[in-house]
Write an enzyme that holds these catalytic residues in place. Sequence first.
Site, PDB file in Angstrom:
ATOM      1  N   ARG A   1      -5.831  -2.766  -7.477  1.00 20.22           N
ATOM      2  CA  ARG A   1      -5.398  -3.651  -6.388  1.00 20.22           C
ATOM      3  C   ARG A   1      -6.054  -3.225  -5.078  1.00 20.22           C
ATOM      4  O   ARG A   1      -5.738  -2.184  -4.529  1.00 20.22           O
ATOM      5  CB  ARG A   1      -3.882  -3.639  -6.245  1.00 20.22           C
ATOM      6  CG  ARG A   1      -3.399  -4.504  -5.078  1.00 20.22           C
ATOM      7  CD  ARG A   1      -1.932  -4.894  -5.167  1.00 20.22           C
ATOM      8  NE  ARG A   1      -1.013  -3.782  -4.964  1.00 20.22           N
ATOM      9  CZ  ARG A   1       0.298  -3.930  -4.740  1.00 20.22           C
ATOM     10  NH1 ARG A   1       0.826  -5.148  -4.677  1.00 20.22           N
ATOM     11  NH2 ARG A   1       1.078  -2.879  -4.596  1.00 20.22           N
TER      12      ARG A   1
ATOM     13  N   ASP B   1       7.838   1.161  -0.552  1.00 24.69           N
ATOM     14  CA  ASP B   1       6.434   1.081  -0.183  1.00 24.69           C
ATOM     15  C   ASP B   1       6.332   0.215   1.065  1.00 24.69           C
ATOM     16  O   ASP B   1       7.340  -0.094   1.703  1.00 24.69           O
ATOM     17  CB  ASP B   1       5.571   0.570  -1.339  1.00 24.69           C
ATOM     18  CG  ASP B   1       5.881  -0.874  -1.729  1.00 24.69           C
ATOM     19  OD1 ASP B   1       6.661  -1.553  -1.039  1.00 24.69           O
ATOM     20  OD2 ASP B   1       5.312  -1.336  -2.749  1.00 24.69           O
TER      21      ASP B   1
END
Length: 570
Positions: free
Chosen positions: A201, A490
């Site tokens: 990613r 996150d």
Amino acid sequence: MNTTPSMTLERQRADAASARRPEPKPATGSFQTVEPRLEIAPAGATGGELVDRYGEILTPAALEFLAALHDRFAGTRHELLAERLQTRVDAANGRDPRFMPETAWIRDDASWRVAGPGPGLEDRRVEITGPTDRKMAINALNSGAKVWLADQEDATSPTWANVVEGQLTLFDFLRGDLGYTSPEGKQYRVTAEETPTIVMRPRGWHLVEKHLTFHDRAGRAMHASGSLVDFGLYFFHNAKALIGSGRGPYFYLPKLESHREAKLWNDIFVFAQDALGIPQGTIRATVLIETIQAAFQMDEILYELREHCAGLNAGRWDYIFSIVKTFRSRGRRWVFPDRKAITMTVPFMRAYTELLVQTCHKRGAHAIGGMSAFIPNRRDPEVTERALAAVTADKRREAGDGFDGTWVAHPDLIPTARAEFDAVLGDRPNQVDRLRDDVEVAASDLLDIPSIGGEVTEAGVRDNVSIAIRYLESWLRGVGAAAIDNLMEDAATAEISRSQIWQWLDNNTVTAEGTRIDQTSIVRLMAEAVAALPRFEGDRFDDAISVFRTVALEPEFPTFLTVGAYARFL
């Protein structure tokens, strides 16, 4: 605070205008052109350094490839970022997202399909997510998951070291040379007979890589695109090795807001495959549907990427953040309750996930579920029991709804998640053939925020302040995935926390206990949160407080907390 849409309109339009950059083209007439190039910024406080083995990644040929990507696609990227700003202006002034009438022909045409899974992506029932530092990578590769999402985005703080050394981690693994020795002398090696398929990613379109400078044909200098840097370095060094291993160069695409942004990625894939002599259609992409704008364009996103697309993922935390951000100043109807009340079972989240599964399966694409934030604690059996119960319920619901796979953030959760998908899939690799014709989702269902219910409580406000500050402190030290209060936080979950604080302040929200949320109370909670934490040499709590003030307490709402923090501190 109480900033109305009209007050910010002029500022946002100015930002939109400044974000526009034309696609670099050779100049004509009396203007002299130069060859586009990409170079490492001078070493220093904000510059890059070629230490250790960095030169193995930042080779002249790799930089030339990055320069070619920027030469062809940087201008379109800037145009699309400007479109994002205009979309936010429209939303702030009352225009809701919609299914676009001009692309109805794509949605109505039942004949087209996406490319589907590439080699090694047929079975994705459990995917483990995590950053690309060597220790975490080895743990993921030994985990027994079907897929490892090698994350250079929300689980990674984009320090120069993390960006380059993450690339070295992937580079070494694909050449059979990945190892790590901890400061205590413990050695880590990849020992699994079958390792997960890697899906990398890159960073989102809005992020830059300030340690690399692109010089266009007119001689103008600008920060490189984080997306193009992450994709370009990984693809350039590893695409052929991945294909040789029987798999391929696969990517998760984050933060897309439109099908035009998907088309840009597809154009990049076509160019990159041609540049390296790789057959067209080798790349596979899975798009994270994690913005409210993208939720209304799922068919269109799949269509633009159809030659390279494997599926869509329900990026739940960024999706919630996107809705708070988009409608934050639209009045009390749009005010969200405590973060913990926004579960996957509230109506607007059910509509989003069911539409995603239906859209994917009618196009032959995988639907991949999201990540439950609960994580086990090997030193606390009670915490572990609660985490496993929560993950069991979450994954049972996803498998029952038709998802083909799901995410976990910790290796100990893999057996629990796998058991729920095994119960539904059996020996089948996926359930793409389950079309979900029973699903009917209207625009109003995706925007049904009032049905959440719930309250804003003093505990919820306190939790948001504490979580955001602790996460920011971790991020500023270079750790982008942090276990906080037995949850995996996150950048996306921190965004929810700070954007809710901003919204509650902007709407003069009163808690269930009768306390009005104002700047004074938030500043007090900030001080209390830090006072309750152990300080240590090298901590970044003072900087974290400074960032939090900027992203949660100022009248102007930064679209992403990481943008300004990266520019100032990393």
